[in-house]
Design a protein around this motif. Structure first.
Motif, PDB file in Angstrom:
ATOM      1  N   TYR A 156     -59.763  61.980  27.449  1.00  0.00           N
ATOM      2  CA  TYR A 156     -59.964  61.920  28.904  1.00  0.00           C
ATOM      3  C   TYR A 156     -59.618  60.511  29.404  1.00  0.00           C
ATOM      4  O   TYR A 156     -58.922  60.352  30.402  1.00  0.00           O
ATOM      5  CB  TYR A 156     -61.416  62.283  29.251  1.00  0.00           C
ATOM      6  N   GLU A 157     -60.067  59.512  28.680  1.00  0.00           N
ATOM      7  CA  GLU A 157     -59.766  58.119  29.047  1.00  0.00           C
ATOM      8  C   GLU A 157     -58.263  57.870  29.012  1.00  0.00           C
ATOM      9  O   GLU A 157     -57.712  57.212  29.898  1.00  0.00           O
ATOM     10  CB  GLU A 157     -60.497  57.152  28.108  1.00  0.00           C
ATOM     11  N   LEU A 158     -57.586  58.410  28.005  1.00  0.00           N
ATOM     12  CA  LEU A 158     -56.132  58.262  27.934  1.00  0.00           C
ATOM     13  C   LEU A 158     -55.452  59.000  29.089  1.00  0.00           C
ATOM     14  O   LEU A 158     -54.441  58.533  29.609  1.00  0.00           O
ATOM     15  CB  LEU A 158     -55.601  58.767  26.597  1.00  0.00           C
ATOM     16  N   ALA A 159     -56.012  60.125  29.494  1.00  0.00           N
ATOM     17  CA  ALA A 159     -55.449  60.882  30.625  1.00  0.00           C
ATOM     18  C   ALA A 159     -55.553  60.072  31.916  1.00  0.00           C
ATOM     19  O   ALA A 159     -54.656  60.126  32.763  1.00  0.00           O
ATOM     20  CB  ALA A 159     -56.167  62.224  30.786  1.00  0.00           C
ATOM     21  N   LEU A 160     -56.636  59.331  32.057  1.00  0.00           N
ATOM     22  CA  LEU A 160     -56.807  58.487  33.249  1.00  0.00           C
ATOM     23  C   LEU A 160     -55.708  57.434  33.340  1.00  0.00           C
ATOM     24  O   LEU A 160     -55.352  56.993  34.434  1.00  0.00           O
ATOM     25  CB  LEU A 160     -58.170  57.781  33.227  1.00  0.00           C
ATOM     26  N   HIS A 161     -55.178  57.033  32.198  1.00  0.00           N
ATOM     27  CA  HIS A 161     -54.166  55.982  32.141  1.00  0.00           C
ATOM     28  C   HIS A 161     -52.781  56.526  31.780  1.00  0.00           C
ATOM     29  O   HIS A 161     -51.901  55.751  31.393  1.00  0.00           O
ATOM     30  CB  HIS A 161     -54.583  54.909  31.128  1.00  0.00           C
ATOM     31  N   TYR A 162     -52.607  57.825  31.885  1.00  0.00           N
ATOM     32  CA  TYR A 162     -51.339  58.434  31.492  1.00  0.00           C
ATOM     33  C   TYR A 162     -50.189  57.842  32.308  1.00  0.00           C
ATOM     34  O   TYR A 162     -50.276  57.701  33.523  1.00  0.00           O
ATOM     35  CB  TYR A 162     -51.386  59.952  31.679  1.00  0.00           C
TER      36      TYR A 162
END
Length: 147
Positions: free
Chosen positions: A15-21
């Motif tokens: 989810y954190e990586l998705a925020l910074h995709y």
């Protein structure tokens, strides 16, 4: 049935990586701090996620992790299966290599097997129909609704 921390923390990390995709790699230290997860534990979780093709990594001082696919293509079910294995409420539903072709001798006449299959299928349906992009939108709505 209980989902382990491996599954929960893997979803949270991605989810954190998705925020910074699209912004490049995110250092593991940042994910650990933001999501309050041990950096060492995150390191262990990234191995099966990388093997499953869900994350990419860059080594070195400017290294970190990024989603290997767009957030819309990464489902919660795919993440959990990558770190936990297939979802099965009972052992007889596991039809994998580890079962070595063995099935329960009562499988054909079992009164409850179909119920467990339906529950498994329902859980899989829900988890496979929620993407990381959906999670991002839901959380933004939740935060926006509390302001």
């Amino acid at each position: 049935m209980k989902l382990s921390t491996k599954g929960r923390y893997s979803v949270t990390a991605l989810y954190e990586l998705a925020l910074h995709y699209g912004e490049g790699v995110v250092p593991l230290k940042t994910i650990a701090k933001t999501q309050q997860i041990s950096e060492n534990y995150l390191e262990q979780l990234m191995v099966p996620l990388k093997r499953a093709g869900l994350v990419e990594s860059v080594r070195g001082a400017q290294g970190g992790y990024a989603l290997a696919l767009p957030p819309e293509e990464v489902t919660i079910g795919r993440i959990i299966t990558a770190v936990e294995g297939p979802i099965a409420l009972v052992d007889c539903l596991l039809m994998s290599a580890e079962a070595e072709g063995k099935s329960c001798v009562r499988a054909d006449s079992c009164v409850t097997r179909r119920i467990w299959e339906e529950v498994r299928d329902s859980i899989n349906s829900v988890l496979n129909n929620i993407s990381l992009a959906d999670l991002v939108v839901r959380n933004r709505q939740r935060i926006g609704g509390n302001q």
